[in-house]
Every structure is written in structure tokens, then in C-alpha cells.
Design an enzyme around this catalytic site. Structure first.
Site, short mmCIF file in Angstrom:
data_model
loop_
_atom_site.label_atom_id
_atom_site.label_comp_id
_atom_site.label_asym_id
_atom_site.label_seq_id
_atom_site.Cartn_x
_atom_site.Cartn_y
_atom_site.Cartn_z
N GLY A 140 47.11 46.69 42.91
CA GLY A 140 46.13 46.73 41.84
C GLY A 140 45.40 48.06 41.79
N CYS A 141 44.51 48.19 40.83
CA CYS A 141 43.81 49.46 40.64
C CYS A 141 42.87 49.77 41.80
CB CYS A 141 43.05 49.47 39.32
SG CYS A 141 41.93 48.09 39.06
N TYR A 142 42.15 48.78 42.30
CA TYR A 142 41.23 49.06 43.41
C TYR A 142 41.96 49.48 44.68
CZ TYR A 142 37.48 46.92 40.65
OH TYR A 142 36.56 46.62 39.68
N ALA A 145 43.45 53.10 44.30
CA ALA A 145 42.44 54.15 44.42
C ALA A 145 41.96 54.30 45.85
CB ALA A 145 41.27 53.87 43.49
#
Length: 187
Positions: A140-142, A145
Site C-alpha cells: 500500500g501507499c503507507y 513510503a
């Protein structure tokens, strides 16, 4: 293909020289064109109409991108012929333990037999394994990053994992369309 992730994936796939889109599935929006849902697809009327997943001509499909919510994705993807490669953007295959999945998502994993096949798809972390993977679990995005920032530091011994705290915030679209579709000011 009709949700945020699916639509953005279609947008990217249209211009990719190695991708031919042979089907777009969206059960609730079956029969529509992408442009009927997302106006920026107006120039791409050559895209196939959206169909229900059970109407996809799976014999013509070499790879599938799963853009469904967790649980729904694993349920559908577990029915596919084993020759079809899967790139799943849901959370269904990110954890390799069905019990841990149950703890986090409050439900039994719909396809625990596929978990050992899944490769966590953070390219910078698993590039060699991804080339041969039948099932890629996209992070996922979290986590993307956080991991892209933290892994080089951890591998260099500059940080200890026990001391890491990540505080992340999401905008309106981060929660998906779901039940609030009728009042999303982001659209």
C-alpha cells in the site's frame, strides 16, 4: 476497473507498450464505458466495455491486476487458472500468515492456499523474486513510503527498527469510494 485504483491503473496501462487491455471488469458498472464513469477516458472509446468478472474471457488473459477491496480480491483471484499471473493491489496477499490476516482484518482469509505463492511487490526489496512470481502482492501507499525511506537506513545499520514510529495521514481518496461515493467532493 471503475474504482480509483482501477481507473488509475487503466490510465497507465493505455500508454504501456507491453500491455494490451483485453477486458475491464466492474460488476456494479457492467455495460458502461470507462468514459461514462471517468470523463478523462473520453478519448479512449476503443477500451472494452466494463463487464462482470464472471463474463471476462479468461482464456485471453495472461495477467490480471486485482483492484478490489480486501477479501473480495482474494475470493475472485483464487478462482483463476494457475497460468494467469496476478498483480494484486488489495491487502489480501501482503501478509503471509492467514492467522495474522484474520487478526488485522477481522475475517478468515478467503484463499490461504495462495499465500505461499505471493511475493511482496516492493520492487526495490524483491526485484529478483518478482520476475518469476505468479502472484505479486503490491504494498500500500503507507508501507511503500515508509519502507523506501527506512530500508536503506536499516540495512546500513543507521537505525534500529524498535525505535521507529510512523505517523501518516490520508486524504479523502485514501479511503476509497465505498459508501460515501455520492458525496465525495474530491470528484
Amino acid at each position: 476497473a471503475s474504482g480509483y485504483t482501477g481507473a488509475d491503473l487503466v490510465r497507465l496501462a493505455i500508454t504501456h507498450p507491453a500491455i494490451e487491455i483485453v477486458a475491464l471488469a466492474a460488476n456494479q458498472k457492467a455495460g458502461l464505458h470507462m468514459a461514462d464513469i471517468w470523463p478523462h477516458f473520453a478519448p479512449y472509446r476503443q477500451l472494452p466495455r466494463l463487464v462482470r468478472a464472471d463474463a471476462v474471457p479468461w482464456g485471453n488473459v495472461d495477467a490480471v491486476f486485482g483492484c478490489l477491496p480486501h477479501a473480495a480480491s482474494a475470493e475472485l483471484l483464487s478462482t483463476l487458472d494457475t497460468r494467469i499471473r496476478i498483480i494484486d493491489l488489495s491487502a489480501d496477499f501482503r501478509l503471509d500468515d492467514a492467522e495474522i490476516y484474520g487478526e488485522w482484518y477481522g475475517a478468515t482469509h478467503p484463499a490461504p492456499e495462495l499465500l505461499p505463492q505471493a511475493v511482496y511487490g516492493l520492487t526495490e526489496m524483491a526485484r529478483p523474486a518478482l520476475a518469476a512470481a505468479r502472484l505479486v502482492a503490491c504494498p500500500g501507499c503507507y508501507p511503500t513510503a515508509a519502507l523506501l525511506t527506512l530500508l536503506p537506513l536499516a540495512h546500513a545499520g543507521l537505525i534500529r527498527p524498535a525505535n521507529i514510529t510512523i505517523n501518516a495521514l490520508s486524504g479523502v481518496s485514501g479511503a476509497g469510494r465505498g459508501l460515501k461515493e455520492s458525496n465525495l467532493f474530491a470528484e
